[in-house]
Every structure is written in C-alpha cells, then in structure tokens.
Design a protein around this motif. Structure first.
Motif, short mmCIF file in Angstrom:
data_model
loop_
_atom_site.label_atom_id
_atom_site.label_comp_id
_atom_site.label_asym_id
_atom_site.label_seq_id
_atom_site.Cartn_x
_atom_site.Cartn_y
_atom_site.Cartn_z
N THR A 179 0.87 -1.36 -0.10
CA THR A 179 0.01 0.11 -0.02
C THR A 179 0.94 1.22 -0.02
O THR A 179 0.39 2.27 -0.08
CB THR A 179 -0.95 -0.04 1.26
OG1 THR A 179 -0.15 0.20 2.27
CG2 THR A 179 -1.93 -1.10 1.34
N CYS A 180 2.03 0.98 -0.22
CA CYS A 180 3.13 2.28 -0.08
C CYS A 180 2.71 3.26 -1.05
O CYS A 180 2.59 4.36 -0.95
CB CYS A 180 4.66 1.88 -0.07
SG CYS A 180 5.79 3.22 -0.10
N GLY A 181 2.84 2.80 -2.20
CA GLY A 181 2.52 3.78 -3.40
C GLY A 181 1.23 4.55 -3.40
O GLY A 181 0.99 5.85 -3.70
N ALA A 182 0.03 4.05 -3.04
CA ALA A 182 -1.22 4.42 -3.15
C ALA A 182 -1.32 5.58 -1.83
O ALA A 182 -1.70 6.71 -2.01
CB ALA A 182 -2.17 3.80 -2.57
N GLU A 183 -0.52 5.34 -0.53
CA GLU A 183 -0.36 6.09 0.50
C GLU A 183 0.33 7.31 0.31
O GLU A 183 -0.04 8.39 0.41
CB GLU A 183 -0.09 5.38 1.69
CG GLU A 183 -1.09 4.44 2.12
CD GLU A 183 -0.42 3.87 3.48
OE1 GLU A 183 0.44 4.36 4.11
OE2 GLU A 183 -0.81 2.64 4.06
N VAL A 184 1.39 7.09 -0.53
CA VAL A 184 2.16 8.28 -0.86
C VAL A 184 1.45 9.30 -1.82
O VAL A 184 1.64 10.58 -2.04
CB VAL A 184 3.76 8.02 -1.57
CG1 VAL A 184 4.52 9.02 -2.04
CG2 VAL A 184 4.52 7.21 -0.55
N ALA A 185 0.83 8.63 -2.87
CA ALA A 185 0.04 9.40 -3.77
C ALA A 185 -1.11 10.47 -3.04
O ALA A 185 -1.08 11.34 -3.28
CB ALA A 185 -0.51 8.42 -4.91
N ASN A 186 -1.94 9.81 -2.26
CA ASN A 186 -2.93 10.28 -1.32
C ASN A 186 -2.23 11.36 -0.64
O ASN A 186 -2.56 12.61 -0.37
CB ASN A 186 -3.38 9.27 -0.36
CG ASN A 186 -4.37 8.21 -1.03
OD1 ASN A 186 -4.66 8.74 -2.52
ND2 ASN A 186 -4.58 7.14 -0.46
N GLY A 187 -1.09 11.45 -0.09
CA GLY A 187 -0.39 12.21 0.67
C GLY A 187 0.13 13.44 -0.16
O GLY A 187 -0.16 14.57 0.41
N ILE A 188 0.44 13.19 -1.40
CA ILE A 188 1.05 14.38 -2.21
C ILE A 188 -0.37 15.07 -2.75
O ILE A 188 -0.50 16.43 -2.55
CB ILE A 188 1.58 13.88 -3.34
CG1 ILE A 188 2.97 13.35 -2.87
CG2 ILE A 188 1.82 14.89 -4.56
CD1 ILE A 188 3.80 12.59 -3.93
N ARG A 189 -1.53 14.41 -3.03
CA ARG A 189 -2.51 15.02 -3.35
C ARG A 189 -3.26 15.61 -2.12
O ARG A 189 -3.98 16.87 -2.17
CB ARG A 189 -3.42 14.10 -4.00
CG ARG A 189 -2.86 13.47 -5.24
CD ARG A 189 -4.11 12.66 -5.65
NE ARG A 189 -3.64 11.97 -7.19
CZ ARG A 189 -3.61 10.49 -7.01
NH1 ARG A 189 -3.76 9.82 -5.95
NH2 ARG A 189 -3.05 10.07 -8.16
N GLY A 190 -3.15 15.19 -0.95
CA GLY A 190 -3.66 15.62 0.13
C GLY A 190 -3.17 17.22 0.42
O GLY A 190 -3.91 18.09 0.96
N PHE A 191 -2.04 17.19 0.35
CA PHE A 191 -1.21 18.56 0.68
C PHE A 191 -1.47 19.52 -0.37
O PHE A 191 -1.95 20.79 0.05
CB PHE A 191 0.35 18.39 0.65
CG PHE A 191 0.94 17.96 2.10
CD1 PHE A 191 0.46 18.71 3.18
CD2 PHE A 191 1.74 16.93 2.18
CE1 PHE A 191 1.04 18.22 4.46
CE2 PHE A 191 2.15 16.63 3.33
CZ PHE A 191 1.92 17.18 4.69
N ASN A 192 -1.68 19.27 -1.69
CA ASN A 192 -2.21 19.96 -2.61
C ASN A 192 -3.51 20.55 -2.51
O ASN A 192 -3.94 21.47 -3.01
CB ASN A 192 -1.81 19.41 -4.04
CG ASN A 192 -0.66 19.34 -4.56
OD1 ASN A 192 -0.13 20.51 -5.22
ND2 ASN A 192 0.34 18.38 -4.25
N ALA A 193 -4.43 19.71 -1.79
CA ALA A 193 -5.90 19.97 -1.74
C ALA A 193 -6.10 20.85 -0.69
O ALA A 193 -7.25 21.53 -0.51
CB ALA A 193 -6.70 18.72 -1.44
N LEU A 194 -5.10 21.05 0.13
CA LEU A 194 -5.39 22.34 1.48
C LEU A 194 -5.61 23.54 0.77
O LEU A 194 -4.94 24.10 -0.17
CB LEU A 194 -4.15 22.19 2.17
CG LEU A 194 -3.87 20.83 3.16
CD1 LEU A 194 -2.49 21.06 4.13
CD2 LEU A 194 -5.02 20.72 4.02
N PRO A 195 -6.53 24.37 1.41
CA PRO A 195 -6.85 25.59 0.67
C PRO A 195 -5.97 26.72 1.47
O PRO A 195 -5.37 26.39 2.43
CB PRO A 195 -8.33 25.95 1.16
CG PRO A 195 -8.49 25.09 2.50
CD PRO A 195 -7.51 23.90 2.17
#
Length: 496
Positions: A179-195
């Motif tokens: 699950t490493c790849g999916a979690e890393v992708a979610n972390g990057i997208r999560g930081f970019n989604a912060l307003p």
C-alpha cells in the motif's frame, strides 16, 4: 438385454470431488515460477491470470484480500514466483492455482518492469524538464510525506531546526509494502488540496522521504499512481528516497532530487546564521553607501553654491532698472493728465447752448416731417385694404346662396336642418323646412311630381336650391291662417 457390469458407477460430482481432493492433497502448497500471461481484474476485485513457460500454461486466481496485500502488482510479461495451492474448478473441469503471495523472480525481472514503466511514463512527458518548478527561497511551511516513526523524519526535523526553524507538517504513510504507493500518492494530493488561509496551513514545499533499502523495499516509490501524483503536484516537490546511489521513478517526476533526506532538508530551507550574517553585511554596506552618497552630494552642493553669484549682485541690476522706471513715472503721469485735460476742453467747447438749441430745432423739424409722411402712408394703406375688402365682400355676396334666395329661390331642409340635394331623397309625408325670402316655412311632402327642372348655370353650387314658388312641386304648406276642413276621402287636393 446386456449383462449387468460389476463396475461401480459414480456421479459427475463424485468424480470431480475425488479429483479435487487428490490434486489438493498432492499440491497443497507449491511455489511456481513462470511468466505472467493474461491478467484480468473484474469488478469483484479478484485477479485472474495465466502462469506460463515455453510449453505449458497454468491458470491462476488471486482472491481480493490477497490481491490488496501483494508487494508487486501482477502485470503481463512479468516473471514471478507464485506461492499457493493447486485445486480444481469442477464447474468447467479445469485445474487452477489459488495464489496467496507473489514476488518477482529476481532483480532482473523488476529492473525490466521498472525500465518498461519508465519508458511509458517518460513518453507521456511526466519527466520533462519544463515541468520542473523552482523551490521557494524562504518557505514558511514545509510538508513531509514519510513514516512518522522512522529515523528519516527525525533527521529532517533536526536539520530544519538547526538551519532555519519553521512550521513542519507530516503526512504519515507506509514507506514499504503493497500500500506504499497509494498512500504516498494520497499524501501528495492531500497537501495540494489544502486551501490557502485554511485551518491547516498549506505547505510552500513538499518532501517525499524514505531511508535506503533494496529494490523491492523501494518499489512503492516506483508505483505509477505515486509517480503521477508527484508530477501533477502544484506545490514544488523534493524527492529524498533511499541513499545517493538509489533511484526511483518518483525521483524523475519530482522537481528536485536530494541524495538523502537530510540533504532534502538542506535544499528547502536556508541557514539562518548565514542569512543573518548576509543581512548584517548588506546593512553595513548600505549604511556605508549612504554615507558616501551624502558626502558626495554635500561636496557637489558646496561647489555649486560657490559658483553662484551673491544675492546683492543678483538684485543690483533689477534695482537699477526700477530706479529708472520710477523716475520716468512722474513725468509720464503729468503728460497723461495734460493730454486728458486737453481732450476734455475740446469736448466742452462743443457743448454750447446755441449749438444744442440748433440741433434740437433741426431734429424737431425732421420729426414733424416724418410724422406727416407716416400719417399719409397709414391712410393710403387703410384705403387700399378697404378697397380690397369691398371687392372680396362683393365676390362673397355674388356667390352666397342667400342672394339666390332673395331672387325667388328656396332651400329645402329636413327636420334636422340638413340640406336635401335631390328629389329622390324626399319621402312622401316627410316633414320639410323651406328657407325662402322673408323666412322659413314648414311643409310636408306630397306625391311624386314631374322631374325637377335643373337650376340655371349661374346659380351657386354650395346650397341646394329649389325652383321659384310658381314652379315648385306641390307641397303641404303650413301658414298662420285657419286650416280648412279635411275631406273624408283619401284624395289630397292642392294647398294653394
């Protein structure tokens, strides 16, 4: 009838179940090495695939729960070692392998898969240099995507604290495993989604970090989803995966690759002491430069002031001109006054009483002449207008129907005083009004007579006229005399 056989009879299910038990007892746990052929992922989440070599094909299935825990996702053409058991599928009379785990068959297979994925993503432009973003000079918030319990995050925080303390936000992920790849992708997208301006500050730069390891350990950072998330990040991203000799696909997609996590911290923040020293040096240089500039401007000002004339020298010439003009002013005022006095005397001599009387008498005589001429002209105008009015009056009298009535004609009207222009418009017994010379007479129309005689051409056309009384049609005429007694029969005699 044929003789009955002593051979036992089995049902299809009994035979299938017996074969199933035999195969499962013989191959309850096996490791099979082969190349992946067909790989299918239906909506159920299970994975159906084929393991093959140069002579045979073995069907395989990975149940949904095991498929999510695989270290390496199955792809067509990948050489793997599958672990599981062989069983049968009675519904189709086929045997298959239920795979519980799968791993690449050596580093060569993983490298081949890595090169193939690298070519695929590179062809899409995810690694192009023009996609890279410059790191901010002075970030306020740093986001780190890594494991919260490893030594990597401690090294990063320690290095940032030493160089330039600021706000650090950690997005916890697994840095190894399926699950490493999916979690890393979610972390990057999560930081970019912060307003911007939200309760959680949006980072100015991101760090994706992990310690060193083998190719299998770092495989999650070669995951296609993680690489695409790194390439699509709107926040500048620094990749710090493994040691300096290790490399992954996320290093190629990131904006900057750091050799180590500690090196990533050095990339994203400056050294505070160096900044202070540089600021002090710049401040000192600025002060020195200002002093030099002021001294230079002061020297230039003194040189310019020395070359200027004294104030009394500047005012000497204007003062002399003023004295000359002031001396000429008195003479000019006297001459001007004398000139105006002469003009006044000349005008006064022309205003004697005798001259005024002559002028008044002349104007009075001229006024009387103009008055007589205006009265005569007014009389002539009145006479011309009177003659014109008389001519128009005579023309109007000649064309008026009342003059025709005075010559013996009559105008016939109905009870509403509307003129009647034709005998056909008169009905028998209709009340009429006859306008004649001397007044209006009421009458009632009788029977139809002869055709009316047309009026003479000299008669006017506006009024509707009748013939003289001696030529008019028989009509009933009202008068002031007593009425004669009516006859008993229906015949009507003459009223005249």
């Amino acid at each position: 009838m044929s003789e009955q056989s002593n051979v036992a009879e089995f049902s299809v299910s009994e035979v299938s179940n017996a074969i199933k038990r035999t195969i499962e007892d013989s191959f309850d746990y096996v490791r099979v090495r082969g190349e992946l052929g067909r790989v299918s992922r239906p909506a159920s989440g299970h994975v159906y695939l084929d393991l093959k070599d140069d002579r045979s094909v073995l069907a395989g299935i990975i149940w949904k729960g095991n498929a999510a825990r695989l270290k390496v996702q199955p792809e067509q053409g990948l050489e793997v070692i599958a672990t599981g058991k062989v069983t049968t599928f009675p519904g189709q009379s086929k045997y298959q392998m239920v795979i519980e785990s799968m791993e690449p068959a050596g580093a060569g297979a993983l490298m081949a898969l890595l090169e193939e994925r690298k070519k695929k993503l590179g062809a899409e432009g995810l690694f192009n240099p023009e996609r890279k973003r410059a790191l901010p000079r002075m970030p306020r918030v740093v986001g780190v995507v890594t494991s919260p319990t490893g030594a990597v995050i401690r090294d990063i925080l320690h290095r940032i604290s030493d160089r330039f303390p600021l706000h650090v936000i950690v997005w916890p992920v697994r840095v190894q495993g399926e699950t490493c790849g999916a979690e890393v992708a979610n972390g990057i997208r999560g930081f970019n989604a912060l307003p911007e301006g939200g309760p959680i500050p949006r980072p100015d730069v991101l760090i994706v970090a992990r310690g060193g390891g083998s190719l299998e350990d770092l495989w999650g950072f070669n995951d296609e989803e993680a690489v695409r998330a790194a390439a699509d990040s709107q926040i500048p991203l620094v990749s710090a995966v493994g040691h300096e000799t290790d490399w992954t696909l996320i290093d190629l997609a990131a904006d900057v690759r750091a050799p180590t996590p500690t090196g990533a911290a050095e990339f994203v923040v400056p050294v505070k002491s160096e900044l202070k020293a540089m600021t002090d040096d710049l401040s000192r240089r600025l002060s020195t430069g200002l002093l030099r500039l002021l001294q230079s401007r002061k020297t230039e000002l003194r040189a310019a002031a020395a070359s200027l004339p004294a104030p009394r020298d500047l005012l000497a010439l204007p003062r002399q001109r003023f004295d000359v003009v002031a001396g000429r002013l008195e003479y000019g005022l006297r001459m001007n006054t004398q000139s105006h006095r002469t003009r006044l005397d000349t005008a006064t001599r022309g205003l004697s009483p005798i001259a005024l009387s002559r002028q008044i008498a002349f104007n009075h005589e001229r006024l009387r002449s103009l008055e007589g001429r205006s009265v005569q002209a007014y009389r002539n105008l009145i006479n011309r207008q009177r003659m014109r009015l008389e001519g128009v009056t005579q023309l109007l009298n000649s064309l008026s129907y009342e003059r025709v009535i005075e010559r013996g004609y009559a105008v016939v009207r109905d009870e509403h005083d509307a003129p009647i222009g034709s005998a056909t418009a008169v009905g028998e017994g209709q009340a009429l009004k006859l306008q004649m010379k001397g007044g209006i007479v009421d009458a009632i129309a009788g029977g139809k007579g002869s055709d009316p005689v047309p009026p003479p051409s000299s008669a006017p056309q506006e009024p509707v006229l009748e013939e003289p009384e001696e030529k008019a049609k028989p009509v009933r005429k009202k008068s002031t005399r007593p009425a004669k007694p009516k006859k008993t029969d229906d015949a009507q005699g003459s009223l005249f």
